[in-house]
Scaffold this motif. Structure first.
Motif, mmCIF file in Angstrom:
data_model
loop_
_atom_site.group_PDB
_atom_site.id
_atom_site.type_symbol
_atom_site.label_atom_id
_atom_site.label_comp_id
_atom_site.label_asym_id
_atom_site.label_seq_id
_atom_site.Cartn_x
_atom_site.Cartn_y
_atom_site.Cartn_z
ATOM 1 N N ILE A 1 0.836 -1.207 0.000
ATOM 2 C CA ILE A 1 0.000 0.000 0.000
ATOM 3 C C ILE A 1 0.866 1.251 0.000
ATOM 4 O O ILE A 1 0.609 2.209 -0.744
ATOM 5 C CB ILE A 1 -0.941 -0.008 1.220
ATOM 6 N N LEU A 2 1.918 1.253 0.813
ATOM 7 C CA LEU A 2 2.772 2.434 0.935
ATOM 8 C C LEU A 2 3.627 2.670 -0.305
ATOM 9 O O LEU A 2 3.958 3.816 -0.631
ATOM 10 C CB LEU A 2 3.677 2.295 2.170
ATOM 11 N N LYS A 3 4.025 1.577 -0.960
ATOM 12 C CA LYS A 3 4.850 1.671 -2.169
ATOM 13 C C LYS A 3 6.108 2.502 -1.920
ATOM 14 O O LYS A 3 6.414 3.455 -2.634
ATOM 15 C CB LYS A 3 4.045 2.270 -3.332
ATOM 16 N N ILE A 4 6.851 2.135 -0.877
ATOM 17 C CA ILE A 4 8.100 2.833 -0.581
ATOM 18 C C ILE A 4 9.253 1.841 -0.534
ATOM 19 O O ILE A 4 9.076 0.658 -0.237
ATOM 20 C CB ILE A 4 8.025 3.592 0.763
ATOM 21 N N SER A 5 10.421 2.340 -0.831
ATOM 22 C CA SER A 5 11.625 1.515 -0.832
ATOM 23 C C SER A 5 12.814 2.373 -0.373
ATOM 24 O O SER A 5 13.078 3.419 -0.963
ATOM 25 C CB SER A 5 11.896 0.982 -2.245
ATOM 26 N N PRO A 6 13.489 1.957 0.708
ATOM 27 C CA PRO A 6 13.223 0.787 1.539
ATOM 28 C C PRO A 6 12.055 1.050 2.492
ATOM 29 O O PRO A 6 11.585 2.185 2.617
ATOM 30 C CB PRO A 6 14.530 0.607 2.305
ATOM 31 N N LEU A 7 11.615 0.009 3.182
ATOM 32 C CA LEU A 7 10.543 0.122 4.159
ATOM 33 C C LEU A 7 11.144 0.183 5.562
ATOM 34 O O LEU A 7 11.857 -0.726 5.975
ATOM 35 C CB LEU A 7 9.607 -1.086 4.072
ATOM 36 N N SER A 8 10.848 1.262 6.291
ATOM 37 C CA SER A 8 11.290 1.383 7.679
ATOM 38 C C SER A 8 10.248 0.765 8.604
ATOM 39 O O SER A 8 9.092 1.185 8.597
ATOM 40 C CB SER A 8 11.477 2.862 8.048
ATOM 41 N N LEU A 9 10.671 -0.233 9.382
ATOM 42 C CA LEU A 9 9.810 -0.893 10.355
ATOM 43 C C LEU A 9 10.447 -0.701 11.728
ATOM 44 O O LEU A 9 11.564 -1.151 11.969
ATOM 45 C CB LEU A 9 9.679 -2.381 10.021
ATOM 46 N N VAL A 10 9.733 -0.008 12.619
ATOM 47 C CA VAL A 10 10.265 0.322 13.938
ATOM 48 C C VAL A 10 9.464 -0.416 15.004
ATOM 49 O O VAL A 10 8.258 -0.196 15.143
ATOM 50 C CB VAL A 10 10.198 1.837 14.209
ATOM 51 N N GLU A 11 10.127 -1.294 15.756
ATOM 52 C CA GLU A 11 9.471 -1.965 16.870
ATOM 53 C C GLU A 11 9.906 -1.311 18.170
ATOM 54 O O GLU A 11 11.103 -1.161 18.440
ATOM 55 C CB GLU A 11 9.799 -3.460 16.911
ATOM 56 N N VAL A 12 8.937 -0.950 19.000
ATOM 57 C CA VAL A 12 9.218 -0.304 20.278
ATOM 58 C C VAL A 12 9.023 -1.319 21.396
ATOM 59 O O VAL A 12 7.940 -1.865 21.569
ATOM 60 C CB VAL A 12 8.292 0.905 20.500
ATOM 61 N N GLY A 13 10.099 -1.570 22.153
ATOM 62 C CA GLY A 13 10.039 -2.553 23.224
ATOM 63 C C GLY A 13 9.992 -3.963 22.676
ATOM 64 O O GLY A 13 8.946 -4.596 22.651
ATOM 65 N N ALA A 14 11.137 -4.467 22.234
ATOM 66 C CA ALA A 14 11.163 -5.723 21.476
ATOM 67 C C ALA A 14 11.430 -6.963 22.321
ATOM 68 O O ALA A 14 11.626 -8.049 21.768
ATOM 69 C CB ALA A 14 12.218 -5.628 20.365
ATOM 70 N N GLY A 15 11.441 -6.828 23.641
ATOM 71 C CA GLY A 15 11.616 -8.011 24.494
ATOM 72 C C GLY A 15 12.889 -8.766 24.190
ATOM 73 O O GLY A 15 13.985 -8.200 24.162
ATOM 74 N N LYS A 16 12.773 -10.058 23.946
ATOM 75 C CA LYS A 16 13.937 -10.892 23.641
ATOM 76 C C LYS A 16 14.317 -10.848 22.163
ATOM 77 O O LYS A 16 15.263 -11.519 21.749
ATOM 78 C CB LYS A 16 13.663 -12.341 24.057
ATOM 79 N N GLY A 17 13.555 -10.099 21.374
ATOM 80 C CA GLY A 17 13.833 -10.019 19.940
ATOM 81 C C GLY A 17 13.177 -11.115 19.132
ATOM 82 O O GLY A 17 13.464 -11.272 17.941
ATOM 83 N N LEU A 18 12.271 -11.881 19.765
ATOM 84 C CA LEU A 18 11.651 -13.007 19.061
ATOM 85 C C LEU A 18 10.750 -12.557 17.921
ATOM 86 O O LEU A 18 10.753 -13.157 16.846
ATOM 87 C CB LEU A 18 10.843 -13.862 20.042
ATOM 88 N N LEU A 19 9.957 -11.512 18.151
ATOM 89 C CA LEU A 19 9.049 -11.057 17.095
ATOM 90 C C LEU A 19 9.837 -10.506 15.917
ATOM 91 O O LEU A 19 9.521 -10.797 14.759
ATOM 92 C CB LEU A 19 8.085 -10.005 17.642
ATOM 93 N N CYS A 20 10.848 -9.730 16.203
ATOM 94 C CA CYS A 20 11.726 -9.218 15.145
ATOM 95 C C CYS A 20 12.283 -10.375 14.318
ATOM 96 O O CYS A 20 12.217 -10.361 13.081
ATOM 97 C CB CYS A 20 12.860 -8.415 15.775
ATOM 98 N N ALA A 21 12.821 -11.379 14.990
ATOM 99 C CA ALA A 21 13.410 -12.520 14.288
ATOM 100 C C ALA A 21 12.371 -13.271 13.475
ATOM 101 O O ALA A 21 12.618 -13.635 12.311
ATOM 102 C CB ALA A 21 14.078 -13.458 15.295
ATOM 103 N N ASP A 22 11.189 -13.502 14.061
ATOM 104 C CA ASP A 22 10.151 -14.262 13.347
ATOM 105 C C ASP A 22 9.639 -13.506 12.124
ATOM 106 O O ASP A 22 9.357 -14.111 11.084
ATOM 107 C CB ASP A 22 8.988 -14.581 14.292
ATOM 108 N N ILE A 23 9.507 -12.192 12.240
ATOM 109 C CA ILE A 23 9.071 -11.391 11.087
ATOM 110 C C ILE A 23 10.107 -11.469 9.968
ATOM 111 O O ILE A 23 9.772 -11.704 8.797
ATOM 112 C CB ILE A 23 8.831 -9.924 11.509
ATOM 113 N N LEU A 24 11.364 -11.289 10.315
ATOM 114 C CA LEU A 24 12.410 -11.280 9.285
ATOM 115 C C LEU A 24 12.623 -12.673 8.681
ATOM 116 O O LEU A 24 12.783 -12.802 7.458
ATOM 117 C CB LEU A 24 13.715 -10.746 9.876
#
Length: 383
Positions: free
Chosen positions: A76-99
């Motif tokens: 929808i945004l049609k941007i390159s690159p895409l900036s994704l900012v996670e606030v309070g990422a805990g152990k980093g599990l969500l970041c890792a699973d998304i990537l």
């Protein structure tokens, strides 16, 4: 000989000097004291070895579903690159699973995404870096002190998962037609609570605006910091999305008669209690969040609601059923497949994570898009 924890001594010194402090200040100190706070000290907090679980601890499919929603947002945004900012990422599990799921299922997104983490806890930053480095993803992730430093041209996606529930809150109680605030003071050297007039005009205004009939001794919490936070996010975002995943309710449901004791809970080694004065600095303290306040405050900063729903409906809209093992593959010899399905069901369970957790997505700088996460059920009208 018993030695009083340093954080308790500091709180008592503060109270002796000033007579009392707000519960918000007490909670802020207990959780975020630079040296002794729960989220800033060096101790395990999340998962089996900690005090509580998050959805990312339950199954990686949670991150896969978030990735699919982010992929749609990127289109929808049609941007390159895409900036994704996670606030309070805990152990980093969500970041890792998304990537990892992007690398496997959406190579184009994986190529374009730039992942930024905003994290207060030095201990969590270390754990996040270790985990992400082990997976070979360090070239995709950066750590920044503020959201604006991760957004390219103030455009992108801001993500939080179980962040706002740990913001310090004011405690208040209703009696004889009036709201009073609950303060923390000392009685015979012991931390105790005392009622008095409201400390903050913003808090008084919020309480005046609450609708409903409140019985005497009705006690609850108000999270003004959540309002400030979402306003700050909205003001710093020119175009993009804000994804908030947390447990809470719309305002009318949160401040209903049945919740006459509030929602504050404490977690210590997976044991729950309602006493914030136990294990100070060693236990988590949380409250359910007011999603209506997030929607209203966000709108004042230019954020429009793109959708709001239970976690279960959101995950179904994002294709979680694809992650279930086929029933015919599950038998007595395939215990791993059975455990996989049980873990997935925990994310969807009514009365558990599936309905207690909500997903709010706000957007700015575009017409309201139709997002797949709300294709099963959009509950925006209840905000």
């Amino acid at each position: 000989m018993f030695t009083e924890p340093s954080i308790v001594s500091e709180l008592k010194d503060r109270i002796e000097e000033r007579g009392r402090i707000t519960f918000e200040e007490f909670m802020d100190t207990a959780l975020y004291h630079p040296e002794y706070g729960y989220y800033t000290s060096k101790k395990a907090r999340i998962g089996k070895e900690g005090d509580y679980y998050t959805s990312t601890d339950v199954h990686r499919a949670f991150g896969v579903c978030i990735m699919r929603q982010i992929e749609e947002m990127w289109n929808i945004l049609k941007i390159s690159p895409l900036s994704l900012v996670e606030v309070g990422a805990g152990k980093g599990l969500l970041c890792a699973d998304i990537l990892l799921s992007a690398r496997e299922k959406s190579p184009a997104l994986f190529k374009e995404v730039r992942y930024f983490i905003v994290e207060k806890s030095p201990e969590f930053i270390e754990r996040q870096k270790r985990h992400i480095e082990e997976l070979g993803l360090m070239d995709k992730v950066s750590w920044v002190p503020e959201i604006k430093e991760g957004l390219s041209g103030n455009i992108g996606i801001v993500l939080s998962n179980e962040l706002i529930d740990a913001f310090p809150v004011h405690k208040v109680t209703y009696s004889n037609g009036l709201w009073n605030e609950i303060y923390v003071t000392l009685e015979n050297g012991i931390l105790t609570e005392k009622e008095d007039s409201i400390s903050d005009q913003r808090l008084a205004d919020f309480l005046t605006g609450l609708e409903g009939s409140f019985d005497d001794r009705y006690t609850t919490e108000v999270n003004l910091k959540a309002i400030d936070w979402i306003k700050g996010v909205g003001n710093g975002l020119q175009k993009g999305f804000v994804i908030t995943i947390d447990y809470g309710y719309p305002r009318k449901e949160l401040y209903s008669a049945e919740r006459n004791r509030g929602t504050l809970m404490c977690y210590f080694r997976h044991q729950a209690s309602e006493d914030p004065y136990l294990n100070i600095g060693e236990q988590d303290i949380t409250t359910h969040i007011d999603f209506t306040s997030l929607a209203e405050a966000g709108k004042a900063a230019g954020l429009e609601v793109a959708g709001f729903t239970d976690q279960s409906y959101f995950l179904m809209g994002c294709g979680i059923e694809e992650e279930f093992q086929q029933l015919e593959a599950i038998n007595a010899e395939n215990i791993d497949a059975f455990k996989n399905n049980i873990a997935l069901k925990k994310l969807l369970m009514p009365g558990g994570m599936g309905s207690t957790f909500k997903v709010l997505i706000q957007q700015k700088g575009m017409e309201r898009p139709r997002l797949r996460g709300f294709s099963f059920k959009d509950m925006t009208k209840y905000l």
